[in-house]
Design a protein around this motif. Structure first.
Motif, PDB file in Angstrom:
ATOM      1  N   HIS A  36      57.650  23.525   4.222  1.00 53.58           N
ATOM      2  CA  HIS A  36      57.095  24.839   3.952  1.00 53.58           C
ATOM      3  C   HIS A  36      55.767  24.931   4.682  1.00 53.58           C
ATOM      4  N   PHE A  37      55.304  26.140   4.922  1.00 49.21           N
ATOM      5  CA  PHE A  37      54.135  26.328   5.781  1.00 49.21           C
ATOM      6  C   PHE A  37      53.072  27.174   5.108  1.00 49.21           C
ATOM      7  N   PHE A  38      51.834  26.788   5.343  1.00 49.43           N
ATOM      8  CA  PHE A  38      50.665  27.605   5.029  1.00 49.43           C
ATOM      9  C   PHE A  38      50.107  28.054   6.374  1.00 49.43           C
ATOM     10  N   ILE A  39      50.057  29.347   6.586  1.00 47.45           N
ATOM     11  CA  ILE A  39      49.554  29.888   7.845  1.00 47.45           C
ATOM     12  C   ILE A  39      48.381  30.803   7.538  1.00 47.45           C
ATOM     13  N   THR A  40      47.213  30.429   8.045  1.00 45.25           N
ATOM     14  CA  THR A  40      46.013  31.253   7.886  1.00 45.25           C
ATOM     15  C   THR A  40      45.801  32.005   9.179  1.00 45.25           C
ATOM     16  N   PHE A  41      45.496  33.301   9.042  1.00 43.88           N
ATOM     17  CA  PHE A  41      45.299  34.118  10.233  1.00 43.88           C
ATOM     18  C   PHE A  41      44.144  35.090  10.033  1.00 43.88           C
ATOM     19  N   ASP A  42      43.622  35.576  11.143  1.00 43.76           N
ATOM     20  CA  ASP A  42      42.508  36.521  11.187  1.00 43.76           C
ATOM     21  C   ASP A  42      43.046  37.917  10.915  1.00 43.76           C
ATOM     22  N   THR A  43      42.719  38.487   9.764  1.00 48.73           N
ATOM     23  CA  THR A  43      43.218  39.818   9.413  1.00 48.73           C
ATOM     24  C   THR A  43      42.561  40.922  10.239  1.00 48.73           C
ATOM     25  N   GLN A  44      41.458  40.609  10.918  1.00 49.41           N
ATOM     26  CA  GLN A  44      40.764  41.606  11.733  1.00 49.41           C
ATOM     27  C   GLN A  44      41.184  41.568  13.203  1.00 49.41           C
ATOM     28  N   HIS A  45      42.086  40.654  13.555  1.00 47.50           N
ATOM     29  CA  HIS A  45      42.584  40.620  14.932  1.00 47.50           C
ATOM     30  C   HIS A  45      43.175  41.990  15.246  1.00 47.50           C
ATOM     31  N   PRO A  46      42.884  42.550  16.426  1.00 48.47           N
ATOM     32  CA  PRO A  46      43.313  43.924  16.719  1.00 48.47           C
ATOM     33  C   PRO A  46      44.826  44.141  16.710  1.00 48.47           C
ATOM     34  N   ILE A  95      52.002  39.054  13.007  1.00 49.54           N
ATOM     35  CA  ILE A  95      50.862  38.175  13.272  1.00 49.54           C
ATOM     36  C   ILE A  95      50.958  37.650  14.701  1.00 49.54           C
ATOM     37  N   PRO A  96      50.014  38.004  15.565  1.00 45.39           N
ATOM     38  CA  PRO A  96      50.003  37.451  16.925  1.00 45.39           C
ATOM     39  C   PRO A  96      49.664  35.962  16.880  1.00 45.39           C
ATOM     40  N   TRP A  97      50.205  35.218  17.835  1.00 50.65           N
ATOM     41  CA  TRP A  97      49.931  33.771  17.876  1.00 50.65           C
ATOM     42  C   TRP A  97      48.437  33.491  17.937  1.00 50.65           C
ATOM     43  N   ASP A  98      47.686  34.290  18.702  1.00 47.51           N
ATOM     44  CA  ASP A  98      46.258  33.976  18.839  1.00 47.51           C
ATOM     45  C   ASP A  98      45.422  34.436  17.647  1.00 47.51           C
ATOM     46  N   ALA A  99      46.048  35.036  16.617  1.00 48.16           N
ATOM     47  CA  ALA A  99      45.334  35.349  15.379  1.00 48.16           C
ATOM     48  C   ALA A  99      45.401  34.177  14.390  1.00 48.16           C
ATOM     49  N   ILE A 100      46.275  33.212  14.649  1.00 47.00           N
ATOM     50  CA  ILE A 100      46.451  32.080  13.731  1.00 47.00           C
ATOM     51  C   ILE A 100      45.245  31.157  13.811  1.00 47.00           C
ATOM     52  N   ARG A 101      44.720  30.811  12.634  1.00 46.41           N
ATOM     53  CA  ARG A 101      43.586  29.883  12.545  1.00 46.41           C
ATOM     54  C   ARG A 101      44.020  28.496  12.089  1.00 46.41           C
ATOM     55  N   THR A 102      44.991  28.419  11.167  1.00 49.82           N
ATOM     56  CA  THR A 102      45.517  27.120  10.744  1.00 49.82           C
ATOM     57  C   THR A 102      47.012  27.242  10.492  1.00 49.82           C
ATOM     58  N   PHE A 103      47.697  26.131  10.701  1.00 54.68           N
ATOM     59  CA  PHE A 103      49.124  26.009  10.413  1.00 54.68           C
ATOM     60  C   PHE A 103      49.299  24.646   9.759  1.00 54.68           C
ATOM     61  N   VAL A 104      49.813  24.632   8.523  1.00 54.87           N
ATOM     62  CA  VAL A 104      49.944  23.376   7.780  1.00 54.87           C
ATOM     63  C   VAL A 104      51.345  23.291   7.189  1.00 54.87           C
ATOM     64  N   ASP A 105      51.963  22.121   7.333  1.00 55.64           N
ATOM     65  CA  ASP A 105      53.207  21.800   6.642  1.00 55.64           C
ATOM     66  C   ASP A 105      52.895  20.604   5.746  1.00 55.64           C
ATOM     67  N   PRO A 106      52.521  20.866   4.477  1.00 60.43           N
ATOM     68  CA  PRO A 106      52.108  19.766   3.598  1.00 60.43           C
ATOM     69  C   PRO A 106      53.232  18.800   3.248  1.00 60.43           C
ATOM     70  N   SER A 107      54.481  19.199   3.450  1.00 58.79           N
ATOM     71  CA  SER A 107      55.592  18.302   3.109  1.00 58.79           C
ATOM     72  C   SER A 107      55.615  17.067   3.999  1.00 58.79           C
ATOM     73  N   VAL A 108      55.019  17.166   5.188  1.00 66.37           N
ATOM     74  CA  VAL A 108      54.971  16.025   6.105  1.00 66.37           C
ATOM     75  C   VAL A 108      53.533  15.731   6.547  1.00 66.37           C
ATOM     76  N   GLU A 109      52.569  16.298   5.826  1.00 64.52           N
ATOM     77  CA  GLU A 109      51.143  16.102   6.116  1.00 64.52           C
ATOM     78  C   GLU A 109      50.814  16.406   7.576  1.00 64.52           C
ATOM     79  N   PHE A 110      51.300  17.567   8.040  1.00 68.54           N
ATOM     80  CA  PHE A 110      51.031  17.998   9.412  1.00 68.54           C
ATOM     81  C   PHE A 110      50.192  19.255   9.370  1.00 68.54           C
ATOM     82  N   GLY A 111      49.177  19.319  10.227  1.00 64.70           N
ATOM     83  CA  GLY A 111      48.367  20.530  10.284  1.00 64.70           C
ATOM     84  C   GLY A 111      47.697  20.721  11.628  1.00 64.70           C
TER      85      GLY A 111
END
Length: 159
Positions: A36-46, A95-111
């Protein structure tokens, strides 16, 4: 003028391409196992497209969870679109790719974390109550049985 190699930019481009490949696979085959993924992104990205109430609630950045309930995941060269459930209300997001700030998959400790420069690096997201709860921690009457999308702080996953 001397030319230099911008390793930071190159690394970020390839890290975003990795996220693109992962989401392509999930769109085609679903989430495997306990991923599963936690994806943080910039909500102000145009180019971010989210409901006004979400951008009002999360004026700087927002974290979404792709786990139990999501629909219509599609990727493109510029970004991805998905429908998530917020309190039994499906909401489409783009969500544009360049708006992403973090991508985490805690099931495999990847971020992955995309470092920000200057004032943009300051966190602006307020703490949110858990899904189904109001600001005082009381149960919301509109909280249904279906798992809602959650906005979470990634701090609890950092070591």
């Amino acid at each position: 003028m001397t030319r230099s190699i911008d390793y930071g930019h190159l690394m970020h481009r390839h890290m975003r391409h990795l996220i693109h490949e992962v989401l392509d696979d999930v769109a085609a085959h679903g989430l495997p196992g306990k991923h599963h993924f936690f994806i943080t992104f910039d909500t102000q990205h145009p180019d971010v497209e989210i409901a006004d109430w979400l951008s009002d609630r999360y004026p700087g950045e927002m974290t979404i969870v792709l786990q139990h309930w999501f629909a219509d995941l599609e990727t493109s060269e510029e970004g991805f679109s998905i429908t998530l459930n917020f309190g039994d209300n499906p909401e489409p997001l783009y969500i544009p790719w360049d708006a992403i700030r973090t991508f985490v998959d805690p099931s495999v400790e990847f971020g992955l974390r995309f470092e920000l420069q200057g004032a943009a690096a300051q966190p602006t997201e307020p703490e949110s109550p858990p899904p189904g709860k109001d600001k005082e921690g009381e149960d919301r009457p509109d909280a249904g049985n279906r798992a809602a999308a959650q906005v979470v702080s990634l701090d609890k996953f950092r070591k």
